[in-house]
Scaffold this motif. Sequence first.
Motif, short mmCIF file in Angstrom:
data_model
loop_
_atom_site.label_atom_id
_atom_site.label_comp_id
_atom_site.label_asym_id
_atom_site.label_seq_id
_atom_site.Cartn_x
_atom_site.Cartn_y
_atom_site.Cartn_z
N UNK A 50 0.84 -1.20 0.00
CA UNK A 50 0.00 0.00 0.00
C UNK A 50 0.87 1.25 0.00
N UNK A 51 1.93 1.25 0.81
CA UNK A 51 2.82 2.40 0.86
C UNK A 51 3.48 2.67 -0.48
N UNK A 52 3.92 1.62 -1.17
CA UNK A 52 4.57 1.78 -2.47
C UNK A 52 3.59 2.36 -3.49
N UNK A 53 2.36 1.86 -3.50
CA UNK A 53 1.37 2.36 -4.45
C UNK A 53 1.09 3.85 -4.21
N UNK A 54 0.98 4.24 -2.94
CA UNK A 54 0.75 5.64 -2.63
C UNK A 54 1.98 6.49 -2.93
N UNK A 55 3.17 5.96 -2.60
CA UNK A 55 4.42 6.70 -2.84
C UNK A 55 4.61 6.99 -4.32
N UNK A 56 4.28 6.04 -5.17
CA UNK A 56 4.39 6.25 -6.61
C UNK A 56 3.50 7.40 -7.06
N UNK A 57 2.27 7.41 -6.55
CA UNK A 57 1.33 8.47 -6.90
C UNK A 57 1.76 9.82 -6.35
N UNK A 58 2.45 9.81 -5.21
CA UNK A 58 2.91 11.04 -4.58
C UNK A 58 4.22 11.56 -5.16
N UNK A 59 4.82 10.83 -6.10
CA UNK A 59 6.00 11.30 -6.81
C UNK A 59 7.34 10.87 -6.28
N UNK A 60 7.36 9.94 -5.33
CA UNK A 60 8.63 9.43 -4.81
C UNK A 60 9.25 8.44 -5.79
N UNK A 61 10.56 8.22 -5.63
CA UNK A 61 11.26 7.29 -6.53
C UNK A 61 12.14 6.28 -5.81
N UNK A 62 12.33 6.43 -4.48
CA UNK A 62 13.16 5.52 -3.69
C UNK A 62 12.33 5.06 -2.50
N UNK A 63 12.32 3.74 -2.26
CA UNK A 63 11.54 3.19 -1.15
C UNK A 63 12.47 2.92 0.03
N UNK A 64 12.09 3.39 1.21
CA UNK A 64 12.98 3.35 2.37
C UNK A 64 12.22 2.97 3.64
N UNK A 65 13.00 2.61 4.68
CA UNK A 65 12.39 2.36 5.99
C UNK A 65 13.46 2.21 7.05
N UNK A 66 13.09 2.51 8.32
CA UNK A 66 13.82 1.98 9.47
C UNK A 66 13.09 0.71 9.86
N UNK A 67 13.79 -0.31 10.34
CA UNK A 67 13.11 -1.59 10.55
C UNK A 67 13.77 -2.43 11.63
N UNK A 68 12.92 -3.26 12.28
CA UNK A 68 13.42 -4.29 13.18
C UNK A 68 13.56 -5.63 12.46
N UNK A 69 13.37 -5.65 11.15
CA UNK A 69 13.64 -6.87 10.39
C UNK A 69 12.63 -7.23 9.33
N UNK A 70 11.39 -7.50 9.72
CA UNK A 70 10.39 -7.90 8.74
C UNK A 70 10.11 -6.82 7.72
N UNK A 71 10.03 -5.58 8.18
CA UNK A 71 9.78 -4.48 7.26
C UNK A 71 10.96 -4.30 6.30
N UNK A 72 12.17 -4.52 6.79
CA UNK A 72 13.35 -4.44 5.93
C UNK A 72 13.24 -5.42 4.77
N UNK A 73 12.86 -6.66 5.08
CA UNK A 73 12.66 -7.67 4.04
C UNK A 73 11.64 -7.20 3.02
N UNK A 74 10.49 -6.73 3.51
CA UNK A 74 9.38 -6.37 2.65
C UNK A 74 9.69 -5.18 1.76
#
Length: 421
Positions: A126-150
């Motif tokens: 969901x975040x990627x779909x919204x980020x694309x529409x909002x004009x972002x080009x790089x996907x990022x996160x701070x993570x404890x592990x699972x989010x990093x994988x995703x």
Amino acid sequence: MTLTASAQTTGLDLGSARALACRECGHETPLAAEFACPQCFGPLEVAYDFPAVTRRSIEAGPQSIWRYRDLLPVPADVQSHANTEPGMTRLIKADRLAAALGVRSLWVKDDTGNPTHSFKDRVVAVALAAARELGFTVLCCPSTGNLANAVAAAASRAGWDSVVLIPSSLEKAKVLTTAVYGGTLLAVDGNYDDVNRLATELAAEHEEWAFVNVNVRPYYAEGSKTLGYEVAEQLGWRLPEQIVVPIASGSQLTKIDKGFTEFGKLGLVEPTPYKMFGAQATGCSPVATAFEEGHDVIRPVKPDTIARSLAIGNPADGPYVLDSVRRTGGSIGHVSDDEVRDGIQLLARTEGVFAETAGGVTVATAKKLIEAGKIDPDAETVLLITGDGLKTLDAVADRVAPTATVAATSKAVREALAARG
């Protein structure tokens, strides 16, 4: 799909999303990459003008979270872009675990079947779909592990670059299952709260970077609603009486609650009463502590637990978890690391599901709340298992091993079986 008035004003196609609304003061702001209210600095979440949605229209959709796209802040053509297509994981009737715990009717929502083996694939999609529409080009996160994988996997699938920040103490399996996707992976000296602060700084410095759980957090968080949607649909379009959810930031529990409420308001299910229960590890249990002490404010802690995917000492949605649990008449419990290991093994031995430490927290907390009389043993209950045990092998490495090492003879096998009793 017709764009809402807000979407027409901003030129964005985020489906039925109308605006961002403050969870504290209710002020609405146009859809954008914002996460704090300009009036009171409270957290923002997505507000909607939902279209007519029916059970039949949902059932006719894809076998992924996109069957619920009309209820999410994503473009109408979300499926036309390469994505990991998470969701529609199995709901298991857990009779043997029910017997072990002493409850009448028990289900396990097994979200280990997602593309990177945790529920985080939902929120990232969901975040990627919204980020694309909002004009972002790089996907990022701070993570404890699972989010990093995703995030790393979703970015690779979409053809995006990724920047992932993790604590340097993270489990090796989660490091490797992020690095394999080839994005930028930075191990940071410090705990998750340190990593999260760094991510917030970087989000302000890099306009093209979408930190899924920072500057596009309102959209990202909505992905967790799909867990609630699926449970209700898989139960035959009805709500469970009780559900136990692990708590990290707390967003998952509050959004499942939101999902149940939305389904009721839309007439997709009868809005029957349900209770939300939260689960934490004792070594990082600020929300459980606040609940036990009757407080409304969460006092931050320094995490010290094997359940690293839940090790957020200052959970952003903690106060809203308290609201959800208290409003529905539920409870929040916490368990020791040894109890977490017991929970992992109990689930594996009774239902054949190998959960990571967060799943051990859920099972063990459910057991403790049942024994304390806080979970009704006669009410239908769902346990949420959010990640795969292959990610946290160290948790049970000193507890499980071959029954015996034997010679390649039937006699040796008989002797080993006899010795085992």
